[in-house]
Design a protein around this motif. Structure first.
Motif, PDB file in Angstrom:
ATOM      1  N   LYS A  34      -3.193  -7.849   8.194  1.00 37.65           N
ATOM      2  CA  LYS A  34      -2.915  -6.920   9.462  1.00 37.65           C
ATOM      3  C   LYS A  34      -1.547  -6.496   8.950  1.00 37.65           C
ATOM      4  O   LYS A  34      -0.812  -6.894   8.231  1.00 37.65           O
ATOM      5  N   THR A  35      -1.386  -5.250   9.346  1.00 39.21           N
ATOM      6  CA  THR A  35       0.101  -4.456   9.030  1.00 39.21           C
ATOM      7  C   THR A  35       1.034  -4.154  10.094  1.00 39.21           C
ATOM      8  O   THR A  35       0.164  -4.505  11.346  1.00 39.21           O
ATOM      9  N   ALA A  36       1.802  -3.525  10.691  1.00 35.17           N
ATOM     10  CA  ALA A  36       2.378  -3.450  11.733  1.00 35.17           C
ATOM     11  C   ALA A  36       1.802  -2.858  12.418  1.00 35.17           C
ATOM     12  O   ALA A  36       0.812  -1.549  11.451  1.00 35.17           O
ATOM     13  N   GLU A  37       1.486  -2.056  13.628  1.00 36.64           N
ATOM     14  CA  GLU A  37       1.142  -1.167  13.974  1.00 36.64           C
ATOM     15  C   GLU A  37       1.649  -0.049  13.713  1.00 36.64           C
ATOM     16  O   GLU A  37       2.961   0.022  14.438  1.00 36.64           O
ATOM     17  N   PHE A  38       0.823   1.724  14.009  1.00 38.43           N
ATOM     18  CA  PHE A  38       1.240   3.012  13.794  1.00 38.43           C
ATOM     19  C   PHE A  38       0.123   3.280  14.854  1.00 38.43           C
ATOM     20  O   PHE A  38      -0.858   3.243  14.205  1.00 38.43           O
ATOM     21  N   PHE A  39       0.684   4.410  14.848  1.00 38.14           N
ATOM     22  CA  PHE A  39      -0.361   5.954  15.867  1.00 38.14           C
ATOM     23  C   PHE A  39       0.052   7.431  14.727  1.00 38.14           C
ATOM     24  O   PHE A  39       1.449   7.369  14.391  1.00 38.14           O
ATOM     25  N   GLU A  40      -0.443   7.523  14.781  1.00 41.99           N
ATOM     26  CA  GLU A  40      -0.921   9.091  13.486  1.00 41.99           C
ATOM     27  C   GLU A  40      -0.947   9.677  14.908  1.00 41.99           C
ATOM     28  O   GLU A  40      -1.416   9.797  16.121  1.00 41.99           O
ATOM     29  N   GLN A  41       0.021  10.852  15.190  1.00 39.15           N
ATOM     30  CA  GLN A  41       0.167  11.816  16.325  1.00 39.15           C
ATOM     31  C   GLN A  41      -0.735  12.800  16.595  1.00 39.15           C
ATOM     32  O   GLN A  41      -1.473  12.956  17.766  1.00 39.15           O
ATOM     33  N   GLN A  42      -1.018  13.492  15.119  1.00 40.72           N
ATOM     34  CA  GLN A  42      -1.665  14.829  15.469  1.00 40.72           C
ATOM     35  C   GLN A  42      -3.564  14.274  16.003  1.00 40.72           C
ATOM     36  O   GLN A  42      -3.421  14.660  16.892  1.00 40.72           O
ATOM     37  N   MET A  43      -4.110  13.215  15.977  1.00 37.06           N
ATOM     38  CA  MET A  43      -5.134  12.622  16.194  1.00 37.06           C
ATOM     39  C   MET A  43      -4.877  11.843  17.020  1.00 37.06           C
ATOM     40  O   MET A  43      -6.345  11.415  17.349  1.00 37.06           O
ATOM     41  N   LEU A  52      -8.997  -4.456   2.843  1.00 38.73           N
ATOM     42  CA  LEU A  52      -8.632  -5.203   0.761  1.00 38.73           C
ATOM     43  C   LEU A  52      -9.482  -4.192  -0.279  1.00 38.73           C
ATOM     44  O   LEU A  52      -8.857  -3.979  -1.368  1.00 38.73           O
ATOM     45  N   GLU A  53     -10.719  -4.101   0.046  1.00 38.95           N
ATOM     46  CA  GLU A  53     -11.461  -3.520  -0.683  1.00 38.95           C
ATOM     47  C   GLU A  53     -11.519  -1.556  -1.088  1.00 38.95           C
ATOM     48  O   GLU A  53     -11.828  -1.488  -1.933  1.00 38.95           O
ATOM     49  N   THR A  54     -11.786  -0.953   0.293  1.00 37.02           N
ATOM     50  CA  THR A  54     -11.265  -0.011  -0.262  1.00 37.02           C
ATOM     51  C   THR A  54      -9.938   1.161   0.033  1.00 37.02           C
ATOM     52  O   THR A  54      -9.046   2.328  -0.152  1.00 37.02           O
ATOM     53  N   GLY A  55      -8.873  -0.121   0.809  1.00 35.34           N
ATOM     54  CA  GLY A  55      -7.599   0.958   0.805  1.00 35.34           C
ATOM     55  C   GLY A  55      -7.653   1.832   2.097  1.00 35.34           C
ATOM     56  O   GLY A  55      -6.463   1.906   2.245  1.00 35.34           O
ATOM     57  N   GLU A  56      -8.856   1.659   2.848  1.00 40.67           N
ATOM     58  CA  GLU A  56      -8.724   2.643   4.246  1.00 40.67           C
ATOM     59  C   GLU A  56      -7.984   1.620   5.295  1.00 40.67           C
ATOM     60  O   GLU A  56      -8.233   0.399   6.016  1.00 40.67           O
ATOM     61  N   LEU A  57      -7.202   2.281   5.989  1.00 39.94           N
ATOM     62  CA  LEU A  57      -6.705   1.833   6.766  1.00 39.94           C
ATOM     63  C   LEU A  57      -7.336   1.954   8.503  1.00 39.94           C
ATOM     64  O   LEU A  57      -8.264   2.831   8.677  1.00 39.94           O
ATOM     65  N   VAL A  58      -7.415   1.044   9.080  1.00 40.09           N
ATOM     66  CA  VAL A  58      -8.057   0.731  10.591  1.00 40.09           C
ATOM     67  C   VAL A  58      -7.403   0.310  11.890  1.00 40.09           C
ATOM     68  O   VAL A  58      -6.250  -0.277  11.583  1.00 40.09           O
ATOM     69  N   GLY A  59      -7.889   0.579  12.473  1.00 43.67           N
ATOM     70  CA  GLY A  59      -7.401  -0.230  13.782  1.00 43.67           C
ATOM     71  C   GLY A  59      -8.339  -0.710  14.969  1.00 43.67           C
ATOM     72  O   GLY A  59      -9.229  -0.395  14.888  1.00 43.67           O
ATOM     73  N   PHE A  60      -7.535  -2.010  14.431  1.00 43.34           N
ATOM     74  CA  PHE A  60      -8.783  -2.663  15.828  1.00 43.34           C
ATOM     75  C   PHE A  60      -8.187  -3.289  16.525  1.00 43.34           C
ATOM     76  O   PHE A  60      -7.115  -3.090  16.958  1.00 43.34           O
ATOM     77  N   MET A  61      -8.889  -3.414  18.146  1.00 42.00           N
ATOM     78  CA  MET A  61      -8.342  -3.688  19.098  1.00 42.00           C
ATOM     79  C   MET A  61      -8.206  -4.464  19.702  1.00 42.00           C
ATOM     80  O   MET A  61      -7.871  -5.511  19.369  1.00 42.00           O
ATOM     81  N   THR A  62      -6.761  -4.868  20.925  1.00 43.28           N
ATOM     82  CA  THR A  62      -6.569  -6.289  21.233  1.00 43.28           C
ATOM     83  C   THR A  62      -7.202  -7.398  21.637  1.00 43.28           C
ATOM     84  O   THR A  62      -6.868  -8.539  21.544  1.00 43.28           O
ATOM     85  N   ASP A  63      -8.294  -6.753  22.030  1.00 40.38           N
ATOM     86  CA  ASP A  63      -9.445  -7.877  22.453  1.00 40.38           C
ATOM     87  C   ASP A  63     -10.304  -8.211  21.200  1.00 40.38           C
ATOM     88  O   ASP A  63     -11.223  -9.112  22.063  1.00 40.38           O
ATOM     89  N   CYS A  64      -9.890  -8.072  20.106  1.00 44.80           N
ATOM     90  CA  CYS A  64     -10.975  -8.941  19.263  1.00 44.80           C
ATOM     91  C   CYS A  64     -11.161  -9.735  18.835  1.00 44.80           C
ATOM     92  O   CYS A  64      -9.594 -10.605  18.938  1.00 44.80           O
ATOM     93  N   PHE A  65     -11.260 -10.322  18.219  1.00 46.52           N
ATOM     94  CA  PHE A  65     -11.744 -11.359  17.817  1.00 46.52           C
ATOM     95  C   PHE A  65     -11.726 -11.734  16.564  1.00 46.52           C
ATOM     96  O   PHE A  65     -13.329 -10.633  16.001  1.00 46.52           O
ATOM     97  N   VAL A  66     -11.009 -12.945  15.610  1.00 44.10           N
ATOM     98  CA  VAL A  66     -11.710 -12.676  14.576  1.00 44.10           C
ATOM     99  C   VAL A  66     -11.091 -13.668  13.546  1.00 44.10           C
ATOM    100  O   VAL A  66     -10.656 -15.102  13.867  1.00 44.10           O
TER     101      VAL A  66
END
Length: 77
Positions: A34-43, A52-66
């Motif tokens: 988990k990182t600090a949340e940030f927004f990509e303006q254009q998209m 951690l396996e691919t380095g891809e950034l992902v956005g989880f919704m606040t109603d998720c359970f992990v």
């Protein structure tokens, strides 16, 4: 990178996952950090974790359970 992990058996609401904690969506699944949340303006996308396996950034919704994972990360050059 080598990841050693121990997964908790109970799920945790997204709001209770701290920045810097590692987690999976399901047992044996991909490990995320988990990182600090940030927004990509254009998209208009939001991101709050990194795969951690691919380095891809992902956005989880606040109603998720992990599943919180205790990890030991070893990075070799």
């Amino acid at each position: 990178m080598k990841i050693t992990r121990k997964t908790n058996k109970s799920t945790t609401p997204w709001d209770y996952v701290g920045v810097g904690q590692t987690f999976v969506e399901r047992p044996g699944g991909t490990v995320f950090l988990k990182t600090a949340e940030f927004f990509e303006q254009q998209m208009g996308d939001h991101y709050n974790s990194v795969n951690l396996e691919t380095g891809e950034l992902v956005g989880f919704m606040t109603d998720c359970f992990v599943l919180i994972v205790k990890t030991e990360l070893m990075v070799e050059e």
